[in-house]
Design a protein around this motif. Structure first.
Motif, PDB file in Angstrom:
ATOM      1  N   ALA A   1      55.038  49.958  18.891  1.00 15.25           N
ATOM      2  CA  ALA A   1      53.727  50.498  19.235  1.00 15.25           C
ATOM      3  C   ALA A   1      53.860  51.739  20.106  1.00 15.25           C
ATOM      4  O   ALA A   1      53.161  52.737  19.905  1.00 15.25           O
ATOM      5  CB  ALA A   1      52.888  49.440  19.946  1.00 15.25           C
ATOM      6  N   ARG A   2      54.771  51.683  21.053  1.00 14.62           N
ATOM      7  CA  ARG A   2      54.971  52.839  21.945  1.00 14.62           C
ATOM      8  C   ARG A   2      55.521  54.022  21.162  1.00 14.62           C
ATOM      9  O   ARG A   2      55.087  55.173  21.364  1.00 14.62           O
ATOM     10  CB  ARG A   2      55.946  52.459  23.075  1.00 14.62           C
ATOM     11  N   GLU A   3      56.443  53.763  20.259  1.00 15.04           N
ATOM     12  CA  GLU A   3      57.014  54.856  19.467  1.00 15.04           C
ATOM     13  C   GLU A   3      56.015  55.433  18.480  1.00 15.04           C
ATOM     14  O   GLU A   3      56.187  56.562  17.996  1.00 15.04           O
ATOM     15  CB  GLU A   3      58.270  54.376  18.750  1.00 15.04           C
TER      16      GLU A   3
ATOM     17  N   ALA B   1      45.907  49.982  29.035  1.00 13.42           N
ATOM     18  CA  ALA B   1      46.772  50.642  28.067  1.00 13.42           C
ATOM     19  C   ALA B   1      46.157  50.457  26.690  1.00 13.42           C
ATOM     20  O   ALA B   1      45.240  49.646  26.507  1.00 13.42           O
ATOM     21  CB  ALA B   1      48.178  50.047  28.100  1.00 13.42           C
ATOM     22  N   ASP B   2      46.651  51.216  25.736  1.00 10.92           N
ATOM     23  CA  ASP B   2      46.179  51.022  24.365  1.00 10.92           C
ATOM     24  C   ASP B   2      46.500  49.607  23.880  1.00 10.92           C
ATOM     25  O   ASP B   2      45.650  48.920  23.312  1.00 10.92           O
ATOM     26  CB  ASP B   2      46.841  52.033  23.425  1.00 10.92           C
ATOM     27  N   ILE B   3      47.748  49.201  24.119  1.00  9.59           N
ATOM     28  CA  ILE B   3      48.221  47.903  23.650  1.00  9.59           C
ATOM     29  C   ILE B   3      48.703  47.086  24.843  1.00  9.59           C
ATOM     30  O   ILE B   3      49.478  47.583  25.677  1.00  9.59           O
ATOM     31  CB  ILE B   3      49.404  48.050  22.661  1.00  9.59           C
ATOM     32  N   VAL B   4      48.279  45.838  24.903  1.00  5.83           N
ATOM     33  CA  VAL B   4      48.796  44.904  25.897  1.00  5.83           C
ATOM     34  C   VAL B   4      49.556  43.819  25.141  1.00  5.83           C
ATOM     35  O   VAL B   4      48.978  43.119  24.294  1.00  5.83           O
ATOM     36  CB  VAL B   4      47.679  44.282  26.753  1.00  5.83           C
TER      37      VAL B   4
ATOM     38  N   GLY C   1      52.928  45.170  16.154  1.00  2.00           N
ATOM     39  CA  GLY C   1      52.965  46.399  16.945  1.00  2.00           C
ATOM     40  C   GLY C   1      52.553  47.616  16.151  1.00  2.00           C
ATOM     41  O   GLY C   1      51.799  48.476  16.636  1.00  2.00           O
ATOM     42  N   ARG C   2      53.037  47.677  14.916  1.00  2.00           N
ATOM     43  CA  ARG C   2      52.708  48.820  14.055  1.00  2.00           C
ATOM     44  C   ARG C   2      51.213  48.852  13.744  1.00  2.00           C
ATOM     45  O   ARG C   2      50.560  49.906  13.838  1.00  2.00           O
ATOM     46  CB  ARG C   2      53.531  48.710  12.771  1.00  2.00           C
ATOM     47  N   ASN C   3      50.655  47.703  13.384  1.00  2.00           N
ATOM     48  CA  ASN C   3      49.240  47.661  13.015  1.00  2.00           C
ATOM     49  C   ASN C   3      48.327  47.826  14.223  1.00  2.00           C
ATOM     50  O   ASN C   3      47.261  48.448  14.122  1.00  2.00           O
ATOM     51  CB  ASN C   3      48.925  46.348  12.296  1.00  2.00           C
ATOM     52  N   ALA C   4      48.737  47.251  15.358  1.00  2.00           N
ATOM     53  CA  ALA C   4      47.916  47.409  16.566  1.00  2.00           C
ATOM     54  C   ALA C   4      47.836  48.869  16.994  1.00  2.00           C
ATOM     55  O   ALA C   4      46.774  49.354  17.407  1.00  2.00           O
ATOM     56  CB  ALA C   4      48.486  46.546  17.683  1.00  2.00           C
ATOM     57  N   ALA C   5      48.951  49.576  16.891  1.00  2.00           N
ATOM     58  CA  ALA C   5      48.966  50.988  17.289  1.00  2.00           C
ATOM     59  C   ALA C   5      48.071  51.831  16.394  1.00  2.00           C
ATOM     60  O   ALA C   5      47.556  52.871  16.819  1.00  2.00           O
ATOM     61  CB  ALA C   5      50.399  51.517  17.250  1.00  2.00           C
ATOM     62  N   ALA C   6      47.864  51.386  15.158  1.00  2.00           N
ATOM     63  CA  ALA C   6      47.028  52.136  14.223  1.00  2.00           C
ATOM     64  C   ALA C   6      45.542  51.819  14.366  1.00  2.00           C
ATOM     65  O   ALA C   6      44.707  52.453  13.697  1.00  2.00           O
ATOM     66  CB  ALA C   6      47.473  51.834  12.782  1.00  2.00           C
ATOM     67  N   GLU C   7      45.201  50.849  15.217  1.00  2.00           N
ATOM     68  CA  GLU C   7      43.787  50.511  15.449  1.00  2.00           C
ATOM     69  C   GLU C   7      43.035  51.722  16.007  1.00  2.00           C
ATOM     70  O   GLU C   7      43.584  52.507  16.791  1.00  2.00           O
ATOM     71  CB  GLU C   7      43.686  49.349  16.446  1.00  2.00           C
ATOM     72  N   LYS C   8      41.760  51.842  15.628  1.00  2.00           N
ATOM     73  CA  LYS C   8      40.928  52.902  16.183  1.00  2.00           C
ATOM     74  C   LYS C   8      40.656  52.660  17.655  1.00  2.00           C
ATOM     75  O   LYS C   8      40.657  53.586  18.474  1.00  2.00           O
ATOM     76  CB  LYS C   8      39.608  52.986  15.410  1.00  2.00           C
ATOM     77  N   GLY C   9      40.457  51.401  18.005  1.00  2.00           N
ATOM     78  CA  GLY C   9      40.234  51.053  19.401  1.00  2.00           C
ATOM     79  C   GLY C   9      38.872  51.466  19.900  1.00  2.00           C
ATOM     80  O   GLY C   9      37.969  51.816  19.142  1.00  2.00           O
ATOM     81  N   VAL C  10      38.731  51.425  21.230  1.00  2.00           N
ATOM     82  CA  VAL C  10      37.468  51.767  21.872  1.00  2.00           C
ATOM     83  C   VAL C  10      37.717  52.819  22.933  1.00  2.00           C
ATOM     84  O   VAL C  10      38.825  52.966  23.444  1.00  2.00           O
ATOM     85  CB  VAL C  10      36.811  50.519  22.518  1.00  2.00           C
ATOM     86  N   ALA C  11      36.680  53.530  23.269  1.00  2.00           N
ATOM     87  CA  ALA C  11      36.793  54.593  24.269  1.00  2.00           C
ATOM     88  C   ALA C  11      36.972  54.002  25.651  1.00  2.00           C
ATOM     89  O   ALA C  11      36.509  52.912  25.933  1.00  2.00           O
ATOM     90  CB  ALA C  11      35.556  55.467  24.223  1.00  2.00           C
TER      91      ALA C  11
ATOM     92  N   ALA D   1      51.206  54.901  21.047  1.00  2.00           N
ATOM     93  CA  ALA D   1      50.285  54.126  21.879  1.00  2.00           C
ATOM     94  C   ALA D   1      50.883  53.890  23.256  1.00  2.00           C
ATOM     95  O   ALA D   1      52.108  53.741  23.394  1.00  2.00           O
ATOM     96  CB  ALA D   1      49.979  52.791  21.214  1.00  2.00           C
ATOM     97  N   SER D   2      50.059  53.841  24.265  1.00  2.00           N
ATOM     98  CA  SER D   2      50.509  53.388  25.579  1.00  2.00           C
ATOM     99  C   SER D   2      50.586  51.867  25.553  1.00  2.00           C
ATOM    100  O   SER D   2      49.763  51.205  24.914  1.00  2.00           O
ATOM    101  CB  SER D   2      49.573  53.869  26.681  1.00  2.00           C
ATOM    102  N   VAL D   3      51.601  51.315  26.232  1.00  2.00           N
ATOM    103  CA  VAL D   3      51.850  49.881  26.126  1.00  2.00           C
ATOM    104  C   VAL D   3      52.146  49.285  27.495  1.00  2.00           C
ATOM    105  O   VAL D   3      52.994  49.803  28.233  1.00  2.00           O
ATOM    106  CB  VAL D   3      53.044  49.590  25.184  1.00  2.00           C
ATOM    107  N   ILE D   4      51.468  48.200  27.814  1.00  2.00           N
ATOM    108  CA  ILE D   4      51.810  47.351  28.954  1.00  2.00           C
ATOM    109  C   ILE D   4      52.284  46.012  28.395  1.00  2.00           C
ATOM    110  O   ILE D   4      51.603  45.396  27.573  1.00  2.00           O
ATOM    111  CB  ILE D   4      50.612  47.124  29.892  1.00  2.00           C
ATOM    112  N   LEU D   5      53.437  45.584  28.820  1.00  2.00           N
ATOM    113  CA  LEU D   5      53.951  44.268  28.449  1.00  2.00           C
ATOM    114  C   LEU D   5      53.962  43.390  29.688  1.00  2.00           C
ATOM    115  O   LEU D   5      54.540  43.761  30.710  1.00  2.00           O
ATOM    116  CB  LEU D   5      55.366  44.389  27.859  1.00  2.00           C
ATOM    117  N   VAL D   6      53.322  42.227  29.592  1.00  2.00           N
ATOM    118  CA  VAL D   6      53.303  41.295  30.720  1.00  2.00           C
ATOM    119  C   VAL D   6      54.186  40.101  30.397  1.00  2.00           C
ATOM    120  O   VAL D   6      54.195  39.589  29.277  1.00  2.00           O
ATOM    121  CB  VAL D   6      51.872  40.827  31.073  1.00  2.00           C
ATOM    122  N   GLU D   7      54.933  39.671  31.390  1.00  2.00           N
ATOM    123  CA  GLU D   7      55.874  38.558  31.243  1.00  2.00           C
ATOM    124  C   GLU D   7      55.670  37.591  32.397  1.00  2.00           C
ATOM    125  O   GLU D   7      55.656  37.995  33.560  1.00  2.00           O
ATOM    126  CB  GLU D   7      57.306  39.087  31.229  1.00  2.00           C
ATOM    127  N   ALA D   8      55.518  36.312  32.082  1.00  2.00           N
ATOM    128  CA  ALA D   8      55.244  35.311  33.105  1.00  2.00           C
ATOM    129  C   ALA D   8      56.431  35.076  34.029  1.00  2.00           C
ATOM    130  O   ALA D   8      56.252  34.804  35.224  1.00  2.00           O
ATOM    131  CB  ALA D   8      54.827  33.999  32.452  1.00  2.00           C
TER     132      ALA D   8
END
Length: 556
Positions: free
Chosen positions: A27-29, A9-12, A546-556, A32-39
């Protein structure tokens, strides 16, 4: 780097508490696509176990409704005020990172508005100063999340319909946010415990994803833009927390928020392994607020005063007991492993100054210290002092009382109110026999029966005399004389974590040189630099991350 990715996903986001869920939603709004992991097998983290107290401040709509004058500038000034000291002389704001506090102050109103927009209801009353600490001296700021029609995790039941709008609860915060995250399209993976963070090189390049354990299966999840650490603090990791305070050994096992979730330092450790730094360490051990508390419940492992587990809770099989709530500390004496008293039982934990504690309050003025009545609360320090054998840690503390105390307090000293099987509650027909029965894993030395008998006899004489010659307990009231006699676990409780990973105003993770680790964000109790307790900083930093992570350019 893993040889393949099992998901992407874009954001984990790691952790579903008061940092993770807001971060995932915003981030989702933002697209960005978002996966949230919970132990755990449930969401909410420590936040859902909280009282739902929300001192965001800064001039939000509820403050304005009730005529409270506040602003981001005033909030910022309050939370960096070097001149404020507590009754024991400890400074609660002096070691805060100004950059981090400024970001919090500037985003507090937006965070409050975000909660309202995502289903959180606020108890309709004026902001108060009854709950919350390290929240500033200039204005009342604490609001409360109404539980409404959400089940309370402590009981597994709905609250009384007539009172739901007025009961403050972490369920009233986290369950609406969980609903909002699902509605937004956040992918939530339960029972996925992060074990590592992937980076292009061990200490260089950008973060690329995480490794997780899912019931024994080893998986890798790619983060095309960023990983956000919202794992909570480190209070549940004995060796980690002892870096800040060597006294906090294994016997401090009744952590606030457990057994719903553990603050295992997993986020901090994984980030440190790729070069992240710790920050704001003084705040962890600062003797202010409720970092460590006096137990409000005795006879059970989880004795935090504001979290009482009931048999209907989903985690009661782990909690095992409701606990006995202490109404009057005159009804018990407290002894260490050797069966000896160590302090006035009515003594307080560390106490804060709050809005209205003293007047006039002058921000940044040396006169503030003069206005505080020096009155140190050393109960916690005495309890953690140990028995003088060269070992760290204070060891178990036991509340000793008799049948008459049970009657006065209206206690039921049987399961499920007390935890006999776990070794947190004992009873006997004589004091000597009671001491001999106290056997459990944290009682590393046997309690000498003669010691306890002498302690009780001496205390009973103090009751007769109306004066405690050892610890100045105010007019000891009740003898311990009527069998059966009881010993209930009454060891101090570690409440929260106030030190963690180094971040900047944008909640980006930083290394030891202060350089940004690309693609790594962190907030809440996993982050350092800010003494503010609990929900507000976690929510604000989650939104910033979340807001700043979603604005990251990221990688392909």
């Amino acid at each position: 780097m893993p040889s393949h990715w099992d998901d992407a996903a874009d954001i984990v986001v790691v952790g579903s508490g008061a940092t993770g869920l807001p971060a995932a939603i915003v981030a989702r709004e933002a697209g960005a696509s978002v996966i949230l992991v919970e132990a755990e097998d449930h969401i909410g983290g420590h936040a859902i176990c909280s009282g739902g107290n929300l001192p965001l401040g800064g001039g939000n709509s509820t403050q304005k409704k009730y005529g409270v004058d506040d602003s981001p500038d005033l909030l910022f000034r309050d939370l960096i005020d070097w001149s404020v000291v507590e009754p024991n002389g400890a400074p609660p704001y002096r070691y805060n990172d100004h950059e981090i506090v400024r970001a919090f102050a500037d985003n507090s109103v937006a965070a409050f508005d975000f909660l309202l927009a995502h289903g959180v209801k606020i108890v309709d009353q004026a902001p108060d100063n009854l709950s919350g600490h390290e929240i500033g001296m200039s204005a009342p700021r604490t609001l409360h999340c109404a539980v409404m029609d959400w089940p309370m995790i402590q009981t597994g039941k709905l609250a009384d319909p007539a009172a739901r709008a007025n009961i403050s609860s972490g369920s009233g915060l986290m369950l609406p946010l969980h609903h909002a995250a699902l509605k937004a399209g956040v992918k939530i993976l339960l029972q996925h415990r992060m074990t590592a963070i992937h980076r292009n090189a061990p200490h260089a390049g950008r973060v690329t994803g995480i490794a997780v354990d899912h019931n024994g299966a080893k998986l890798s999840i790619r983060a095309q833009k960023a990983v956000i650490i919202g794992t909570g603090g480190s209070s549940g990791n004995v060796n980690f927390r002892r870096m800040f305070d060597p006294r906090l050994t294994e016997e401090y096992c009744g952590l606030a928020g457990m057994p719903w979730s553990d603050q295992d330092a997993s986020g901090e450790l994984a980030a440190m392994a790729i070069g992240a730094s710790l920050w704001g360490l003084t705040n962890f051990a600062g003797e202010y607020g409720t970092g460590i508390t006096k137990p409000g419940l005795i006879g059970c492992q989880y004795g935090y005063a504001n979290l009482r587990w009931s048999p209907g809770s989903a985690v009661f099989d782990k909690a095992r007991a409701v606990g006995l709530k202490v109404a009057d500390w005159q009804d018990v004496i407290l002894v260490n492993m050797l069966g000896k008293r160590f302090h006035d039982e009515t003594g307080r934990q560390f106490t804060p100054n709050i809005f209205g504690s003293f007047a006039p309050y002058e921000p940044g003025s040396f006169r503030n210290a003069r206005a505080v009545t020096y009155n140190p609360s050393n109960f916690i320090n005495a309890a953690l002092a140990g028995i003088g054998d060269g070992q760290n840690g204070g060891g178990p503390i036991w509340a000793i009382f008799d049948a008459d105390a049970v009657a006065r307090e209206i206690w039921d000293p049987t399961p499920p109110h007390v935890d006999i099987d776990g070794g947190f509650f004992f009873s006997a027909e004589s004091i000597e026999a009671l001491a001999a029965k106290i056997v459990m894993k944290h009682q590393r030395v046997p309690m000498p029966p003669q010691n306890l008998a002498e302690t009780v006899l001496r205390y009973n004489r103090f009751v007769e005399a109306g004066m405690d010659a050892d610890f100045d307990k105010p007019t000891p009231l009740y003898k311990i004389a009527k069998p059966p006699f009881y010993a209930a676990w009454a060891t101090p409780v570690i409440h929260d974590t106030r030190a963690g990973l180094r971040i900047n105003a944008g909640c980006q993770g930083l290394d030891l040189t202060g350089a940004v680790i690309e693609g790594l964000y962190c907030g809440g109790e996993a982050a350092g630099g800010f003494s503010l307790h609990g929900l507000p900083r976690a929510i604000c930093q989650g939104l910033i991350a979340g807001r700043n992570a979603a604005a990251e350019k990221g990688v392909a």
